[in-house]
Write a protein that holds these residues in place. Structure first.
Motif, mmCIF file in Angstrom:
data_model
loop_
_atom_site.group_PDB
_atom_site.id
_atom_site.type_symbol
_atom_site.label_atom_id
_atom_site.label_comp_id
_atom_site.label_asym_id
_atom_site.label_seq_id
_atom_site.Cartn_x
_atom_site.Cartn_y
_atom_site.Cartn_z
ATOM 1 N N ILE A 139 64.892 21.052 49.009
ATOM 2 C CA ILE A 139 64.826 22.459 49.380
ATOM 3 C C ILE A 139 63.371 22.912 49.385
ATOM 4 N N GLY A 140 63.096 23.948 50.140
ATOM 5 C CA GLY A 140 61.767 24.515 50.159
ATOM 6 C C GLY A 140 61.520 25.394 48.943
ATOM 7 N N HIS A 141 60.272 25.759 48.733
ATOM 8 C CA HIS A 141 59.909 26.508 47.530
ATOM 9 C C HIS A 141 60.548 27.887 47.497
ATOM 10 N N ASP A 142 60.642 28.553 48.647
ATOM 11 C CA ASP A 142 61.252 29.881 48.667
ATOM 12 C C ASP A 142 62.716 29.818 48.256
ATOM 13 N N ALA A 143 63.445 28.817 48.754
ATOM 14 C CA ALA A 143 64.850 28.647 48.367
ATOM 15 C C ALA A 143 64.959 28.284 46.887
ATOM 16 N N PHE A 144 64.015 27.472 46.403
ATOM 17 C CA PHE A 144 64.016 27.079 44.994
ATOM 18 C C PHE A 144 63.942 28.284 44.068
ATOM 19 N N LEU A 145 63.133 29.271 44.423
ATOM 20 C CA LEU A 145 62.974 30.449 43.576
ATOM 21 C C LEU A 145 64.282 31.221 43.406
ATOM 22 N N LYS A 146 65.214 31.056 44.337
ATOM 23 C CA LYS A 146 66.509 31.743 44.273
ATOM 24 C C LYS A 146 67.635 30.825 43.806
ATOM 25 N N LEU A 147 67.292 29.603 43.401
ATOM 26 C CA LEU A 147 68.316 28.613 43.070
ATOM 27 C C LEU A 147 69.227 29.071 41.933
ATOM 28 N N GLY A 148 68.694 29.809 40.978
ATOM 29 C CA GLY A 148 69.500 30.292 39.867
ATOM 30 C C GLY A 148 70.586 31.260 40.286
ATOM 31 N N GLU A 149 70.479 31.810 41.505
ATOM 32 C CA GLU A 149 71.473 32.752 42.013
ATOM 33 C C GLU A 149 72.505 32.070 42.913
ATOM 34 N N TRP A 150 72.336 30.785 43.197
ATOM 35 C CA TRP A 150 73.238 30.102 44.110
ATOM 36 C C TRP A 150 74.629 29.950 43.510
ATOM 37 N N HIS A 151 75.601 29.837 44.382
ATOM 38 C CA HIS A 151 76.989 29.585 43.965
ATOM 39 C C HIS A 151 77.073 28.254 43.211
ATOM 40 N N ALA A 152 77.671 28.285 42.021
ATOM 41 C CA ALA A 152 77.896 27.072 41.225
ATOM 42 C C ALA A 152 76.623 26.234 41.108
ATOM 43 N N GLU A 171 74.906 25.079 38.655
ATOM 44 C CA GLU A 171 74.943 23.938 37.723
ATOM 45 C C GLU A 171 75.567 22.708 38.368
ATOM 46 N N ARG A 172 76.529 22.926 39.275
ATOM 47 C CA ARG A 172 77.202 21.798 39.920
ATOM 48 C C ARG A 172 76.272 20.996 40.817
ATOM 49 N N LEU A 173 75.210 21.629 41.293
ATOM 50 C CA LEU A 173 74.261 20.898 42.131
ATOM 51 C C LEU A 173 73.732 19.683 41.388
ATOM 52 N N PHE A 174 73.402 19.872 40.116
ATOM 53 C CA PHE A 174 72.830 18.797 39.315
ATOM 54 C C PHE A 174 73.890 17.811 38.830
ATOM 55 N N ASP A 175 75.154 18.196 38.888
ATOM 56 C CA ASP A 175 76.214 17.245 38.557
ATOM 57 C C ASP A 175 76.281 16.125 39.574
ATOM 58 N N ASP A 176 75.910 16.433 40.811
ATOM 59 C CA ASP A 176 76.102 15.477 41.897
ATOM 60 C C ASP A 176 74.820 14.924 42.509
ATOM 61 N N ALA A 177 73.671 15.522 42.209
ATOM 62 C CA ALA A 177 72.441 15.085 42.886
ATOM 63 C C ALA A 177 71.207 15.494 42.104
ATOM 64 N N HIS A 178 70.094 14.924 42.508
ATOM 65 C CA HIS A 178 68.788 15.430 42.113
ATOM 66 C C HIS A 178 68.406 16.560 43.065
ATOM 67 N N VAL A 179 67.517 17.426 42.604
ATOM 68 C CA VAL A 179 66.940 18.460 43.463
ATOM 69 C C VAL A 179 65.443 18.179 43.590
ATOM 70 N N VAL A 180 64.983 18.093 44.825
ATOM 71 C CA VAL A 180 63.563 17.910 45.098
ATOM 72 C C VAL A 180 63.047 19.161 45.796
ATOM 73 N N VAL A 181 62.027 19.761 45.224
ATOM 74 C CA VAL A 181 61.450 20.993 45.750
ATOM 75 C C VAL A 181 60.199 20.648 46.553
ATOM 76 N N ILE A 182 60.191 21.044 47.818
ATOM 77 C CA ILE A 182 59.005 20.854 48.640
ATOM 78 C C ILE A 182 58.030 21.963 48.283
ATOM 79 N N GLU A 183 56.969 21.594 47.601
ATOM 80 C CA GLU A 183 56.056 22.568 47.021
ATOM 81 C C GLU A 183 55.221 23.306 48.059
ATOM 82 N N ARG A 184 54.896 24.548 47.711
ATOM 83 C CA ARG A 184 53.906 25.328 48.444
ATOM 84 C C ARG A 184 52.663 25.400 47.585
ATOM 85 N N PRO A 185 51.563 24.776 48.017
ATOM 86 C CA PRO A 185 50.367 24.692 47.162
ATOM 87 C C PRO A 185 49.819 26.047 46.734
ATOM 88 N N ASP A 186 50.080 27.102 47.504
ATOM 89 C CA ASP A 186 49.494 28.404 47.213
ATOM 90 C C ASP A 186 50.368 29.270 46.322
#
Length: 211
Positions: A100-113, A115-130
């Motif tokens: 996911i991109g950095h902007d989406a990452f910042l809202k990840l805590g608000e996503w539906h379920a 915690e379940r994301l980490f039950d099934d996969a790793h999450v890789v955040v495409i960083e924004r250097p700025d």
């Protein structure tokens, strides 16, 4: 897994997919068009057309795959459900990654379920250097104890961890900008693959606005 509305797919999406595959040593990257986005209004172009543009964009590109699974699921296209279906398909030992991109990452805590994301996969955040603002409290709680520093540490397990990753190329192309240019009848050459431009023209998508 690299999801998105892909409205339309552009070179920024495609370059990120290729660089993710190389950086993480992935067998392939599944690009999954979102059928019913939970966090934004529905795109003006149908899911089928967005999938078709994706398919012509990546035709012949090794390691990139168009995945239509969200088009056949009713209700909002939640990533937790998509990852669960991928985990069921690949089995418990496969190493799965959601990028996911950095902007989406910042809202990840608000996503539906979330915690379940980490039950099934790793999450890789495409960083924004700025971007170095503090993380929201809900996100801090969600990722506590999950973050790793290297690809090797990430890939030591099938899922459950988070890695922030800087890609070599960060192409500043947005689908919104592309749609605006198309609506005005302006050139989008070199922003999109030529195959996608031809598909848009042939199917009269994102048509120019009348005077």
């Amino acid at each position: 897994m690299l999801g998105g509305t892909f409205d339309p797919i552009h070179h920024g999406h495609l370059r990120s997919a290729i660089e993710l595959r190389e950086a993480l040593g992935l067998d392939h990257v599944r690009l999954i068009p979102c059928h019913q986005p939970p966090h934004r209004e529905a795109p003006g172009v149908s899911s089928e057309e967005r999938l078709a543009m994706l398919e012509v964009a990546i035709a012949g590109e090794p390691g990139l795959m168009a995945d239509d699974r969200e088009l056949f699921r009713e209700g909002p296209s939640y990533s937790a459900d998509t990852l669960a279906s991928l985990r069921a398909e690949y089995g418990p030992q496969a190493r799965l990654v959601m990028a996911i991109g950095h902007d989406a990452f910042l809202k990840l805590g608000e996503w539906h379920a979330a915690e379940r994301l980490f039950d099934d996969a790793h999450v890789v955040v495409i960083e924004r250097p700025d971007h170095d603002a503090p993380l929201p409290p809900a996100l801090e709680a969600l990722i506590a104890g999950r973050e790793v520093e290297t690809v090797q540490a990430l890939m030591a397990r099938p899922g459950g961890q988070l890695l922030r990753l800087s890609l070599p190329t960060r192409m500043a192309i947005s689908a919104t900008f592309v749609r605006e240019r198309l609506a005005l009848g302006d050139s989008v050459r070199y922003l999109l693959p030529e195959t996608v431009i031809r598909h848009i023209e042939a199917h009269d998508l994102y048509r120019p606005q009348s005077e």
